[in-house]
Design a protein around this motif. Structure first.
Motif, PDB file in Angstrom:
ATOM      1  N   ILE A  53       0.883  -1.419   0.038  1.00 23.37           N
ATOM      2  CA  ILE A  53      -0.082  -0.054  -0.053  1.00 23.37           C
ATOM      3  C   ILE A  53       0.946   1.220  -0.071  1.00 23.37           C
ATOM      4  CG2 ILE A  53      -1.893  -0.895   1.081  1.00 23.37           C
ATOM      5  CD1 ILE A  53      -0.995   0.060   3.690  1.00 23.37           C
ATOM      6  N   PRO A  54       0.213   2.569  -0.495  1.00 29.19           N
ATOM      7  CA  PRO A  54       1.015   3.687  -0.560  1.00 29.19           C
ATOM      8  C   PRO A  54       1.375   3.911   0.981  1.00 29.19           C
ATOM      9  CG  PRO A  54      -1.028   3.940  -1.809  1.00 29.19           C
ATOM     10  CD  PRO A  54      -0.813   2.466  -1.069  1.00 29.19           C
ATOM     11  N   GLU A  55       2.064   4.809   1.368  1.00 32.76           N
ATOM     12  CA  GLU A  55       2.562   5.186   2.450  1.00 32.76           C
ATOM     13  C   GLU A  55       1.381   5.890   3.332  1.00 32.76           C
ATOM     14  OE1 GLU A  55       6.156   7.715   4.958  1.00 32.76           O
ATOM     15  OE2 GLU A  55       6.088   7.684   2.738  1.00 32.76           O
ATOM     16  N   ASN A  75      -3.960   3.868   8.291  1.00 23.82           N
ATOM     17  CA  ASN A  75      -5.426   3.350   8.394  1.00 23.82           C
ATOM     18  C   ASN A  75      -5.461   1.730   8.750  1.00 23.82           C
ATOM     19  OD1 ASN A  75      -5.256   5.851   7.055  1.00 23.82           O
ATOM     20  ND2 ASN A  75      -7.253   5.630   6.555  1.00 23.82           N
ATOM     21  N   ILE A  76      -4.361   1.328   7.454  1.00 23.52           N
ATOM     22  CA  ILE A  76      -4.439  -0.317   7.614  1.00 23.52           C
ATOM     23  C   ILE A  76      -3.906  -0.811   9.117  1.00 23.52           C
ATOM     24  CG2 ILE A  76      -3.047  -2.181   6.638  1.00 23.52           C
ATOM     25  CD1 ILE A  76      -5.434  -1.185   4.962  1.00 23.52           C
ATOM     26  N   GLU A  77      -2.892  -0.282   9.608  1.00 22.56           N
ATOM     27  CA  GLU A  77      -2.401  -0.463  10.769  1.00 22.56           C
ATOM     28  C   GLU A  77      -3.221  -0.421  11.842  1.00 22.56           C
ATOM     29  OE1 GLU A  77       1.220   1.722  11.341  1.00 22.56           O
ATOM     30  OE2 GLU A  77       2.560   0.185  10.269  1.00 22.56           O
ATOM     31  N   GLU A  78      -4.007   0.400  11.850  1.00 19.37           N
ATOM     32  CA  GLU A  78      -5.296   0.839  12.697  1.00 19.37           C
ATOM     33  C   GLU A  78      -6.283  -0.228  12.854  1.00 19.37           C
ATOM     34  OE1 GLU A  78      -8.727   4.083  14.397  1.00 19.37           O
ATOM     35  OE2 GLU A  78      -7.649   4.203  12.530  1.00 19.37           O
ATOM     36  N   LEU A  79      -6.688  -0.565  11.349  1.00 30.47           N
ATOM     37  CA  LEU A  79      -7.745  -1.651  11.114  1.00 30.47           C
ATOM     38  C   LEU A  79      -7.183  -2.957  11.794  1.00 30.47           C
ATOM     39  CD1 LEU A  79     -10.559  -1.985   9.902  1.00 30.47           C
ATOM     40  CD2 LEU A  79      -9.369  -2.530   7.716  1.00 30.47           C
ATOM     41  N   PRO A  83      -7.817  10.185   4.267  1.00 30.76           N
ATOM     42  CA  PRO A  83      -7.359   9.026   5.196  1.00 30.76           C
ATOM     43  C   PRO A  83      -7.819   9.096   6.716  1.00 30.76           C
ATOM     44  CG  PRO A  83      -5.656  10.432   4.947  1.00 30.76           C
ATOM     45  CD  PRO A  83      -6.679  10.940   4.265  1.00 30.76           C
ATOM     46  N   THR A  84      -8.432  10.296   6.998  1.00 32.56           N
ATOM     47  CA  THR A  84      -8.672  10.521   8.521  1.00 32.56           C
ATOM     48  C   THR A  84     -10.015  10.336   8.891  1.00 32.56           C
ATOM     49  OG1 THR A  84      -9.032  12.899   8.279  1.00 32.56           O
ATOM     50  CG2 THR A  84      -6.575  11.904   8.916  1.00 32.56           C
ATOM     51  N   HIS A 129      -4.299  -4.015  -6.167  1.00 33.57           N
ATOM     52  CA  HIS A 129      -5.153  -3.317  -5.222  1.00 33.57           C
ATOM     53  C   HIS A 129      -4.443  -3.843  -3.908  1.00 33.57           C
ATOM     54  CE1 HIS A 129      -8.125  -3.117  -8.523  1.00 33.57           C
ATOM     55  NE2 HIS A 129      -7.607  -2.011  -8.144  1.00 33.57           N
ATOM     56  N   GLY A 130      -3.302  -3.791  -3.599  1.00 36.48           N
ATOM     57  CA  GLY A 130      -2.485  -3.871  -2.380  1.00 36.48           C
ATOM     58  C   GLY A 130      -2.200  -5.456  -2.121  1.00 36.48           C
ATOM     59  N   SER A 131      -2.591  -6.285  -2.860  1.00 35.74           N
ATOM     60  CA  SER A 131      -2.474  -7.805  -2.470  1.00 35.74           C
ATOM     61  C   SER A 131      -1.687  -8.426  -3.517  1.00 35.74           C
ATOM     62  CB  SER A 131      -3.836  -8.448  -2.372  1.00 35.74           C
ATOM     63  OG  SER A 131      -4.014  -9.894  -2.094  1.00 35.74           O
TER      64      SER A 131
END
Length: 392
Positions: free
Chosen positions: A18-20, A25-29, A182-183, A282-284
């Protein structure tokens, strides 16, 4: 055995490329989703809405005339009877509860056939949240009734104008939106695709399908385990949900069907397992249709919901390890299956579901076999195609 590791990989498939800007977002999820969806309060509300709002459990119907034709016991898992007309609501109910728990007020989604978009717009209306759905311009034209439903539910439908203007391109636009916002925004992904933890999260939320199949078969025939479970695969959410609770039962044969379009050798196909190579979309990391220099090949299918050049990493892993088989089904085979089910059982399936039904003629069935086919959606949205193809 079939769960992702801590980095979100099923074997060599999955991960989070994923983009920086999206890493927080991904880490929080990732840090919150398992605790939230396994909590007693979440499960209580999730199952209340599945039962009282979505109309679950969906029936498991013995298709007697279909069974007679194929010489086996054919059971239809009727996800088409859910509120909004497909399996997609199972996932959107779960993710909207997660989004609210995480304090997000704006929801974005991608959609191909429009069923996920409708399901997302539905839960956003239910919860009073802003909803933006990205949909390829081509799909908006061939799925106009679902576009109208989304707008009626209060969603903004934004056309994707790049590529061949279908599901891949809608997903690209949704990811760009998420990077820009993102927020306050939650990306409600519709299938077992995208960066970890989405594939695992969506599979868990859709696993209600296989949980019900086991219970319903036990009540009807005295065993929880069918001989076959068959489901269509684009990204693969209804198949992941249908397979989930059978993954560790090797006696149950798992069959996914992917859209071959005009044929796997035609160049007009969306059969990413049959025609794809290892790549990132798409990130995978997964099987992906691509050119020799790594450019994504534009997919084609008569079915907007299966018109995707990749496949969820869980399915890529199940194929690689031999736990599931994936069969290509052409447009014509799917259309034949539409008319067969309609005329034999009085059920008009979605084009996506018809790809699963088309597998029946390909399987070496015995009279004692119990075969569960997931009818993932109803055919209302595809009536324009049916009217043209069948000269109705």
């Amino acid at each position: 055995m079939h769960q992702p590791n801590e980095e979100g990989f099923y074997g060599r498939f999955g991960g989070a490329f994923i983009p920086e800007m999206l890493i927080p977002n991904i880490e929080e999820l990732e840090s919150k989703y398992l605790n939230i969806i396994s909590s007693e309060s979440f499960q209580k509300e999730y199952h209340r809405l599945l039962n009282d709002y979505a109309g679950r459990p969906s029936p498991l119907f013995k298709a007697e005339r279909l069974s007679s034709k194929y010489g086996a016991n054919i059971w239809l898992k009727r996800e088409d009877l859910n509120h909004t007309g497909s399996h997609k609501l199972n996932n959107t109910i779960g993710q909207i509860l997660l989004a609210k728990e995480m304090g997000r007020q704006r929801i974005i989604a991608e959609t191909g056939a429009g069923q996920h978009g409708v399901a997302t717009a539905t839960v956003c209306a239910l919860m009073g949240l802003q909803c933006v759905v990205y949909m390829g311009e081509t799909d908006m034209e061939r799925q106009a009734p679902n576009v109208a439903r989304m707008r009626m539910l209060g969603a903004e439908v934004r056309p994707a104008l790049s590529g061949n203007r279908t599901l891949k391109d809608a997903t690209n636009e949704a990811l760009r939106d998420w990077i820009a916002n993102p927020t306050d925004t939650f990306y409600l992904i519709g299938s077992v695709v995208g960066p970890h933890p989405y594939p695992d999260m969506v599979a868990r939320l859709q696993s209600v399908i296989s949980s019900e199949i086991k219970q319903q078969l036990k009540e009807k025939i005295g065993t929880e385990l069918p001989d076959y479970v068959v489901a269509c695969v684009g990204g693969g959410s209804n198949a992941a949900g249908s397979f989930y609770h059978f993954l560790d039962n090797p006696s149950v044969k798992l069959i996914g069907t992917e859209a071959a379009g005009l044929g796997v050798d035609s160049g007009e196909t969306a059969a990413s397992i049959a025609c794809g190579d290892l790549g990132i979309i798409h990130g995978s990391m997964t099987y992906l249709m691509q050119s020799e220099d790594g450019q994504i090949t534009e997919p084609y299918s008569i079915s907007a919901g299966l018109d995707y050049p990749g496949i969820g990493p869980l399915h890529a892993w199940l194929k690689d390890c031999g736990r599931a088989d994936y069969l290509p089904v052409t447009d014509d085979q799917a259309l034949d299956a539409v008319m067969e089910l309609t005329r034999l059982e009085g059920i008009i399936p979605a084009l996506e579901s018809a790809h699963a039904l088309a597998a029946l003629v390909m399987l070496p069935l015995k009279s004692s076999d119990n075969v569960v086919v997931t009818v993932s959606g109803r055919g209302d949205k595809d009536m324009k195609t049916y009217m043209e193809r069948f000269s109705l």
